[in-house]
Design an enzyme around this catalytic site. Structure first.
Site, PDB file in Angstrom:
ATOM      1  N   GLY A  88       3.113   2.456  10.713  1.00  0.00           N
ATOM      2  CA  GLY A  88       4.069   3.535  10.474  1.00  0.00           C
ATOM      3  C   GLY A  88       4.824   3.974  11.712  1.00  0.00           C
ATOM      4  N   GLY A 105       3.039  -0.997   4.214  1.00  0.00           N
ATOM      5  CA  GLY A 105       3.040   0.417   3.886  1.00  0.00           C
ATOM      6  C   GLY A 105       4.441   0.891   3.541  1.00  0.00           C
ATOM      7  N   GLY A 106       5.088   1.529   4.500  1.00  0.00           N
ATOM      8  CA  GLY A 106       6.397   2.160   4.280  1.00  0.00           C
ATOM      9  C   GLY A 106       7.409   1.281   3.566  1.00  0.00           C
ATOM     10  N   SER A 133       4.029  -1.923  10.214  1.00  0.00           N
ATOM     11  CA  SER A 133       5.490  -1.960  10.347  1.00  0.00           C
ATOM     12  C   SER A 133       6.103  -3.302   9.933  1.00  0.00           C
ATOM     13  CB  SER A 133       5.915  -1.582  11.774  1.00  0.00           C
ATOM     14  OG  SER A 133       5.506  -0.254  12.073  1.00  0.00           O
ATOM     15  N   GLU A 165      -4.851  -4.680  10.964  1.00  0.00           N
ATOM     16  CA  GLU A 165      -3.804  -3.676  11.155  1.00  0.00           C
ATOM     17  C   GLU A 165      -4.053  -2.925  12.461  1.00  0.00           C
ATOM     18  OE1 GLU A 165      -2.117  -2.468   7.051  1.00  0.00           O
ATOM     19  OE2 GLU A 165      -3.831  -1.215   7.489  1.00  0.00           O
ATOM     20  N   ASN A 196       0.876  -1.178   0.000  1.00  0.00           N
ATOM     21  CA  ASN A 196       0.000   0.000   0.000  1.00  0.00           C
ATOM     22  C   ASN A 196       0.912   1.226   0.000  1.00  0.00           C
ATOM     23  OD1 ASN A 196      -1.810   2.039   0.457  1.00  0.00           O
ATOM     24  ND2 ASN A 196      -2.351   1.421   2.543  1.00  0.00           N
ATOM     25  N   TRP A 197       0.992   1.849  -1.158  1.00  0.00           N
ATOM     26  CA  TRP A 197       1.920   2.986  -1.286  1.00  0.00           C
ATOM     27  C   TRP A 197       1.415   4.243  -0.576  1.00  0.00           C
ATOM     28  CZ3 TRP A 197       3.195   2.900  -7.285  1.00  0.00           C
ATOM     29  CH2 TRP A 197       3.814   1.680  -7.590  1.00  0.00           C
ATOM     30  N   LYS A 198       0.147   4.240  -0.200  1.00  0.00           N
ATOM     31  CA  LYS A 198      -0.472   5.431   0.405  1.00  0.00           C
ATOM     32  C   LYS A 198      -0.263   6.631  -0.534  1.00  0.00           C
ATOM     33  CE  LYS A 198      -0.107   3.184   4.823  1.00  0.00           C
ATOM     34  NZ  LYS A 198       0.000   3.240   6.268  1.00  0.00           N
ATOM     35  N   HIS A 208      -9.422   1.364   5.295  1.00  0.00           N
ATOM     36  CA  HIS A 208      -8.102   1.499   5.910  1.00  0.00           C
ATOM     37  C   HIS A 208      -8.213   2.439   7.116  1.00  0.00           C
ATOM     38  CE1 HIS A 208      -3.923   2.602   6.549  1.00  0.00           C
ATOM     39  NE2 HIS A 208      -3.619   1.463   5.936  1.00  0.00           N
TER      40      HIS A 208
HETATM   41  O1  G3H Z   1      -1.601  -0.389   4.685  1.00  0.00           O
HETATM   42  C1  G3H Z   1      -0.546  -0.530   5.294  1.00  0.00           C
HETATM   43  C2  G3H Z   1      -0.446  -0.278   6.701  1.00  0.00           C
HETATM   44  O2  G3H Z   1      -1.098   0.889   7.059  1.00  0.00           O
HETATM   45  C3  G3H Z   1       0.899  -0.476   7.307  1.00  0.00           C
HETATM   46  O3  G3H Z   1       1.744   0.611   7.087  1.00  0.00           O
HETATM   47  P1  G3H Z   1       3.276   0.507   7.580  1.00  0.00           P
HETATM   48  O4  G3H Z   1       3.806  -0.759   6.977  1.00  0.00           O
HETATM   49  O5  G3H Z   1       3.934   1.733   7.054  1.00  0.00           O
HETATM   50  O6  G3H Z   1       3.251   0.431   9.068  1.00  0.00           O
END
Ligand code: G3H
Length: 258
Positions: A179, A240-241, A219, A173, A11-13, A101
């Protein structure tokens, strides 16, 4: 580890413009081999503005990577300024769409009722929803994380028939782990994911529950993915990140080597 095909989704956000998206997917495609796709389903969820570019690349180079969106409208079309419909995403040959989300729930006030409408909109357009659920820190500290998460699962799947529900992906999640670098312990994540599967069995049947893939998100990195994926009810990760770094995401896809 389960027998369900793991789904590793990035998920690139709100990161990577359409040119960066092309370069990023090219890097992933160059690094990933057939044996990776045989073992794991790999998907990316870029911003809306990247989807056409990603589609063109995937189609043109016949890539095995799948893609989808981070949200969709509950409506099919009409006067909904700024929204993107499931029909539009289907036209771009998206496979997946994230729904509910925690960042949509937190910053856009999405309720379980709205999330449920979006889940139905996704199915209506043959998109597979990745239904995101999970508790905030205060809920976990109060010991209510399982009840809270199961209520979100039930709310998100309300009136969704079994033949659709068995294809849904649930992403657990915990909000406090997103994050932040704070990973939910693998056994704590398993506790909730097992309870989610139990809830699906209660709502539908054990057969449906056994088919549903449940991801963990929060994370996830190459250094912790193997332990998470070793849990019986965890069938992938919503990353995510770490998905913004192609080398790191490839390592996550290859969690068996970590
Ligand atoms: O969609 C992904 C999640 O919100 C996890 O994000 P993260 O891997 O940056 O903690």
């Amino acid at each position: 580890m389960s027998t369900r095909t793991p789904l590793m989704a990035g998920n690139w956000k709100m990161n990577l413009n359409h040119l960066e998206a092309i370069a990023h997917v090219q890097k992933l495609a160059f690094a990933l081999a057939d044996k990776d796709y045989e073992a794991v389903e790999v998907a990316v969820l870029p911003p809306f503005t990247d989807l056409r570019s990603v589609q063109t690349l995937v189609d043109g180079d016949k890539l095995k990577i799948k893609y989808g969106a981070q949200d969709l409208s509950a409506h099919d079309s009409g006067a909904y300024t700024g929204e993107i419909s499931g029909a539009m995403l289907a036209k771009l040959k998206c496979t997946y769409v994230a729904v509910g989300h925690s960042e949509r729930r937190q910053y856009h006030g999405e309720t379980d009722e709205q999330v449920n409408t979006k889940v139905k909109a996704a199915f209506k357009h043959d998109l597979t929803p990745i239904l995101c659920v999970g508790e905030e820190l205060a809920v976990r500290e109060a010991g209510n994380h399982v009840t809270h998460t199961l209520a979100q699962v039930e709310g998100g799947l309300r009136d969704v028939p079994a033949e659709q529900a068995e294809t849904v992906v649930i992403a657990y999640e915990p909000v406090w782990a997103i994050g932040t670098g704070k990973v939910c312990g693998a056994e704590d994540a398993q506790e909730v994911c097992a309870a989610v599967r139990g809830k699906i069995a209660e709502l539908y049947s054990q057969e449906v529950a056994d088919k549903v893939r449940i991801q963990y998100g929060g994370s996830v990195k190459s250094g912790n993915v193997a332990e998470i994926m070793a849990q019986a009810d965890i069938d992938g990760a919503l990353v995510g990140g770490a998905s913004l770094d192609a080398d790191e995401f490839v390592k996550i896809v290859r969690f068996r080597d970590q």
